[in-house]
Design a protein around this motif. Sequence first.
Motif, PDB file in Angstrom:
ATOM      1  N   UNK A  48      11.219  31.627   2.484  1.00 48.21           N
ATOM      2  CA  UNK A  48      10.809  30.852   1.131  1.00 48.21           C
ATOM      3  C   UNK A  48      11.079  31.640   0.059  1.00 48.21           C
ATOM      4  N   UNK A  49      10.738  32.922  -0.186  1.00 49.73           N
ATOM      5  CA  UNK A  49      11.198  33.945  -1.295  1.00 49.73           C
ATOM      6  C   UNK A  49      12.607  33.749  -1.549  1.00 49.73           C
ATOM      7  N   UNK A  50      13.501  33.706  -0.605  1.00 51.95           N
ATOM      8  CA  UNK A  50      15.034  33.614  -0.779  1.00 51.95           C
ATOM      9  C   UNK A  50      15.368  32.392  -1.464  1.00 51.95           C
ATOM     10  N   UNK A  51      14.702  31.286  -0.876  1.00 49.02           N
ATOM     11  CA  UNK A  51      15.267  30.092  -0.933  1.00 49.02           C
ATOM     12  C   UNK A  51      14.403  29.530  -2.517  1.00 49.02           C
ATOM     13  N   UNK A  52      13.607  30.314  -3.136  1.00 47.66           N
ATOM     14  CA  UNK A  52      12.863  29.733  -4.155  1.00 47.66           C
ATOM     15  C   UNK A  52      13.817  29.527  -5.432  1.00 47.66           C
ATOM     16  N   UNK A  53      14.727  30.399  -5.650  1.00 51.02           N
ATOM     17  CA  UNK A  53      15.830  30.116  -6.776  1.00 51.02           C
ATOM     18  C   UNK A  53      16.630  29.020  -6.623  1.00 51.02           C
ATOM     19  N   UNK A  54      16.718  28.712  -5.338  1.00 45.69           N
ATOM     20  CA  UNK A  54      17.641  27.623  -5.021  1.00 45.69           C
ATOM     21  C   UNK A  54      16.947  26.266  -5.176  1.00 45.69           C
ATOM     22  N   UNK A  55      15.647  26.265  -4.860  1.00 45.69           N
ATOM     23  CA  UNK A  55      14.778  25.105  -4.954  1.00 45.69           C
ATOM     24  C   UNK A  55      14.338  24.890  -6.440  1.00 45.69           C
ATOM     25  N   UNK A  56      14.216  25.927  -7.368  1.00 43.81           N
ATOM     26  CA  UNK A  56      14.076  25.641  -8.655  1.00 43.81           C
ATOM     27  C   UNK A  56      15.242  25.196  -9.421  1.00 43.81           C
ATOM     28  N   UNK A  57      16.632  25.832  -9.156  1.00 40.95           N
ATOM     29  CA  UNK A  57      17.686  25.143  -9.517  1.00 40.95           C
ATOM     30  C   UNK A  57      17.855  23.852  -9.258  1.00 40.95           C
ATOM     31  N   UNK A  58      17.442  23.259  -8.095  1.00 36.10           N
ATOM     32  CA  UNK A  58      17.859  22.188  -7.775  1.00 36.10           C
ATOM     33  C   UNK A  58      16.792  20.987  -8.313  1.00 36.10           C
ATOM     34  N   UNK A  59      15.612  21.620  -8.539  1.00 38.83           N
ATOM     35  CA  UNK A  59      14.739  20.653  -9.090  1.00 38.83           C
ATOM     36  C   UNK A  59      15.021  20.538 -10.786  1.00 38.83           C
ATOM     37  N   UNK A  60      15.363  21.377 -11.495  1.00 35.39           N
ATOM     38  CA  UNK A  60      15.655  21.371 -12.856  1.00 35.39           C
ATOM     39  C   UNK A  60      17.046  20.524 -13.188  1.00 35.39           C
ATOM     40  N   UNK A  61      18.028  20.863 -12.228  1.00 33.75           N
ATOM     41  CA  UNK A  61      19.150  20.203 -12.382  1.00 33.75           C
ATOM     42  C   UNK A  61      18.886  18.606 -12.060  1.00 33.75           C
ATOM     43  N   UNK A  62      18.386  18.486 -11.101  1.00 30.66           N
ATOM     44  CA  UNK A  62      18.262  16.999 -10.725  1.00 30.66           C
ATOM     45  C   UNK A  62      17.240  16.264 -12.032  1.00 30.66           C
ATOM     46  N   UNK A  63      16.333  16.936 -12.428  1.00 31.47           N
ATOM     47  CA  UNK A  63      15.572  16.443 -13.649  1.00 31.47           C
ATOM     48  C   UNK A  63      16.356  16.276 -14.678  1.00 31.47           C
ATOM     49  N   UNK A  64      17.247  17.286 -15.192  1.00 32.79           N
ATOM     50  CA  UNK A  64      18.189  17.043 -16.232  1.00 32.79           C
ATOM     51  C   UNK A  64      19.118  15.867 -15.993  1.00 32.79           C
ATOM     52  N   UNK A  65      19.797  15.962 -14.816  1.00 32.51           N
ATOM     53  CA  UNK A  65      20.886  14.723 -14.609  1.00 32.51           C
ATOM     54  C   UNK A  65      20.160  13.303 -14.974  1.00 32.51           C
ATOM     55  N   UNK A  66      18.833  13.006 -14.436  1.00 37.77           N
ATOM     56  CA  UNK A  66      18.275  11.956 -14.642  1.00 37.77           C
ATOM     57  C   UNK A  66      17.903  11.520 -15.858  1.00 37.77           C
ATOM     58  N   UNK A  67      17.488  12.579 -16.823  1.00 40.71           N
ATOM     59  CA  UNK A  67      17.344  12.292 -18.001  1.00 40.71           C
ATOM     60  C   UNK A  67      18.714  11.990 -18.851  1.00 40.71           C
ATOM     61  N   UNK A  68      19.757  12.463 -18.483  1.00 39.23           N
ATOM     62  CA  UNK A  68      20.983  12.298 -19.134  1.00 39.23           C
ATOM     63  C   UNK A  68      21.236  10.687 -18.864  1.00 39.23           C
ATOM     64  N   UNK A  69      21.006  10.295 -17.555  1.00 33.97           N
ATOM     65  CA  UNK A  69      21.289   9.036 -17.282  1.00 33.97           C
ATOM     66  C   UNK A  69      20.521   7.927 -17.991  1.00 33.97           C
ATOM     67  N   UNK A  70      19.273   8.385 -18.180  1.00 34.06           N
ATOM     68  CA  UNK A  70      18.419   7.409 -18.959  1.00 34.06           C
ATOM     69  C   UNK A  70      18.816   7.630 -20.455  1.00 34.06           C
ATOM     70  N   UNK A  71      19.035   8.506 -21.147  1.00 37.62           N
ATOM     71  CA  UNK A  71      18.961   8.759 -22.521  1.00 37.62           C
ATOM     72  C   UNK A  71      20.461   8.118 -23.091  1.00 37.62           C
TER      73      UNK A  71
END
Length: 419
Positions: A10-33
Amino acid sequence: MIKKIGRSIEYLLKPYFKWRYWSTLYRNMVRQIDYFPSNKENNECIPYINKPGIAFSFDDSYRVYDWYKYGKDLFGYYDIKVTFNINGVNPLENYREHTQQEIDKLLELQAQGHEIAHHGFKHKTTTNYALKYGVDSWLKDEIDSLLHWMENHSHSTTNERFKKPVSFAFPHFVYNEEILKEIVPKYFKVARGHLYKDNLTNFNAVGYVPSICLDGYYSYSAYYLRKIIKLLKKTGKNLILTCHSILPEEHSGELYGVGKKASEWGTWRVSTRLIKTIIDEAKKNNLEFYTTSEIAGIATFIDHKMEEAVREHLSISSYKDIEIKELMKVKELDLSNKGISNLDGIEYFLNLEKLNLRNNELNDFRLLKKLPKLKNVSIDGQLSKKKKTFEGSLFTHLKGSCVILSLNMMAFGNSFSCI
């Protein structure tokens, strides 16, 4: 052994999940904006109308010592106002009510111009409580109880009282449409939650407003935050950033007692460095900073006498909110002989051309520089004891304004005008 391996993975994968969460959030915002018109199509980018900005929204008032110690001077230095969403009790200490010392600190934050908003009396999860006891019980126990509590408490020395809250923040971000309809607009103008569509909010919003959370298991990504801030320039909308505690990065240990809940809630924190990074990046991109109530189109004032004078001028009763759009219509304003000592709130009068401030107690006029159409100001007869500071402050902050400005300083034996 298996648990240790699980925690390590879980500790090792945390940076990956963090990156995945924020990158997905950003891409969704771009599509809407992409579907919204750019501000480049507007002739002007005007605060409270179409100039995008950021609102910091801090939850859980048992964290008030952190807000006060690390936030008060920080926000004062940058001259920005934020929203603090409060409860009436500390859920980590057997739901005891706030002490007078805690109440004083909350009211001192309010006295600096920060918004004190509603976050539920006991911080109960909205839908769970309503399902178990009914919506009416939730309204009585969580909404009405905190409003009553706020009405009955004041500062121990200044007698400052809580203002009627304009906005509500759902505990744990949990809500449903039935509950939303019960509290807006009857109790509040807006209710803040978490992610929704493009995660941005229009001015004069009514109802549900989304936010992006920066702490807890959502953590944050400085890289994507910078990209999101740049996205705001393409819109006339605003971003609400939800946070909890404000603490330096080196601050560690048990923050709010012992136990699983205290330990978990202690992770909901942002660093002072992150706050500074966001503020600096936003200012670099020429964004504004607002409170949640300002995004909802409601004006707030630090000086009660200033607010009373504005209400009198516009014939607005004390029971009604003062709408920013109404203040923008005013071209002439007489605030003479009102005993005003703080001009906070004058920045809403964006079409003001003539202002009478005679015979008050003012020594800081920096906010007048935010009024682009101001042509004439009368300020003689100030009772300030800081004459030198007064004169220097006035000249420095108004002389460079791009308007014709007539200043009368008869009280100090000086008069000058500048173009």
